[in-house]
Design an enzyme around this catalytic site. Structure first.
Site, PDB file in Angstrom:
ATOM      1  N   HIS A 119      39.400  40.906  47.557  1.00 51.24           N
ATOM      2  CA  HIS A 119      39.694  39.482  47.750  1.00 51.24           C
ATOM      3  C   HIS A 119      39.776  38.752  46.407  1.00 51.24           C
ATOM      4  O   HIS A 119      40.608  37.863  46.223  1.00 51.24           O
ATOM      5  CB  HIS A 119      38.641  38.825  48.649  1.00 51.24           C
ATOM      6  CG  HIS A 119      37.263  38.774  48.060  1.00 51.24           C
ATOM      7  ND1 HIS A 119      36.423  39.858  48.036  1.00 51.24           N
ATOM      8  CD2 HIS A 119      36.591  37.765  47.445  1.00 51.24           C
ATOM      9  CE1 HIS A 119      35.282  39.528  47.457  1.00 51.24           C
ATOM     10  NE2 HIS A 119      35.360  38.266  47.073  1.00 51.24           N
ATOM     11  N   TYR A 120      38.928  39.168  45.457  1.00 51.77           N
ATOM     12  CA  TYR A 120      38.937  38.573  44.124  1.00 51.77           C
ATOM     13  C   TYR A 120      40.228  38.914  43.390  1.00 51.77           C
ATOM     14  O   TYR A 120      40.874  38.045  42.787  1.00 51.77           O
ATOM     15  CB  TYR A 120      37.722  39.075  43.349  1.00 51.77           C
ATOM     16  CG  TYR A 120      37.717  38.766  41.876  1.00 51.77           C
ATOM     17  CD1 TYR A 120      37.383  37.493  41.408  1.00 51.77           C
ATOM     18  CD2 TYR A 120      38.033  39.743  40.935  1.00 51.77           C
ATOM     19  CE1 TYR A 120      37.369  37.214  40.047  1.00 51.77           C
ATOM     20  CE2 TYR A 120      38.018  39.474  39.583  1.00 51.77           C
ATOM     21  CZ  TYR A 120      37.689  38.206  39.138  1.00 51.77           C
ATOM     22  OH  TYR A 120      37.682  37.932  37.798  1.00 51.77           O
ATOM     23  N   LEU A 121      40.636  40.175  43.441  1.00 50.10           N
ATOM     24  CA  LEU A 121      41.841  40.604  42.749  1.00 50.10           C
ATOM     25  C   LEU A 121      43.086  39.982  43.369  1.00 50.10           C
ATOM     26  O   LEU A 121      44.039  39.641  42.653  1.00 50.10           O
ATOM     27  CB  LEU A 121      41.947  42.128  42.760  1.00 50.10           C
ATOM     28  CG  LEU A 121      40.840  42.862  41.995  1.00 50.10           C
ATOM     29  CD1 LEU A 121      40.992  44.375  42.166  1.00 50.10           C
ATOM     30  CD2 LEU A 121      40.851  42.496  40.520  1.00 50.10           C
ATOM     31  N   LYS A 123      43.235  36.449  42.062  1.00 48.56           N
ATOM     32  CA  LYS A 123      43.679  36.448  40.668  1.00 48.56           C
ATOM     33  C   LYS A 123      45.178  36.739  40.556  1.00 48.56           C
ATOM     34  O   LYS A 123      45.897  36.105  39.768  1.00 48.56           O
ATOM     35  CB  LYS A 123      42.888  37.474  39.860  1.00 48.56           C
ATOM     36  CG  LYS A 123      41.452  37.072  39.574  1.00 48.56           C
ATOM     37  CD  LYS A 123      41.390  35.855  38.675  1.00 48.56           C
ATOM     38  CE  LYS A 123      39.995  35.539  38.216  1.00 48.56           C
ATOM     39  NZ  LYS A 123      39.925  34.271  37.449  1.00 48.56           N
TER      40      LYS A 123
END
Length: 212
Positions: A124-126, A129
């Site tokens: 989810h973070y990638l 980003k």
């Protein structure tokens, strides 16, 4: 150059303040809590401005010539905060820079955003980003997107590996080395409208940046 550092109290950003001063920039440190101001000024910030990425922060861009977006939701928050800060906050910063005439934008991103599906731990973070990076690329701003690998707190090695996409990820990179790169690319024309990954490696930072 007056550089607005968004997320100035973060671990990489705190190093970046001093590195920007080394490059003869003036630092406008954007923070969420006024209690952080004294310590950041002690680190070298010329000015602090209190603003929240979850609200309107146009006033932070006053007198800025360039932006470094180094904000992050942190590793202990959920996907909701990641979306609000790492994605939506970054997109709002791109929009504000465009609207307010600040044409230079440096994004602190992350290695692994080329294909977030290859990671299931922080996907989810990638994804957040990657979407923020793509949004910046589609803007009219002069951008540089810096994607470091896993971060450590060791002292700077001042030597890195730099490639558009690093295939053999056999190293980490210190937060201080990332900060050096962020500060150096602000004025480097050969980094304009480029995206690259970095790890600690064998080339002096300036030599690696010369080869972008």
């Amino acid at each position: 150059m007056n550089v607005l550092l968004i997320g100035a109290n973060g671990q990489v950003a705190r190093h970046t303040i001093a590195k920007l001063k080394d490059e003869d920039h003036q630092v406008i440190a954007m923070i969420r809590d006024s209690k952080q101001a004294t310590e950041l000024k002690d680190l070298g910030a010329d000015k602090t401005v209190v603003a929240d990425l979850e609200g309107n922060f146009d006033h932070a861009f006053d007198q800025a010539d360039a932006v470094i977006f180094a904000a992050g939701s942190g590793g202990h928050t959920g996907a909701d905060k990641t979306i609000l800060i790492d994605l939506w906050g970054a997109m709002k910063a791109v929009d504000a820079a465009t609207r307010l005439g600040v044409k230079r934008f440096v994004m602190l991103s992350s290695m692994g955003t080329v294909d977030p599906d290859k990671s299931d731990r922080i996907r989810h973070y990638l994804v957040a980003k990657k979407l923020a990076d793509d949004y910046l690329k589609q803007s009219q701003l002069t951008y540089t997107i810096v994607r470091p690998g896993s971060l450590t707190n060791e002292a700077a090695q001042e030597k890195i590996k730099l490639e558009e996409e690093i295939q053999v990820r056999d190293n980490t990179i210190t937060r201080e080395d990332v900060a050096i790169v962020l500060a150096k690319v602000v004025k480097r024309e050969n980094s304009f409208n480029k995206t690259f990954e970095i790890l600690n490696g064998s080339l002096a930072i300036d030599q690696a940046l010369d080869q972008i």
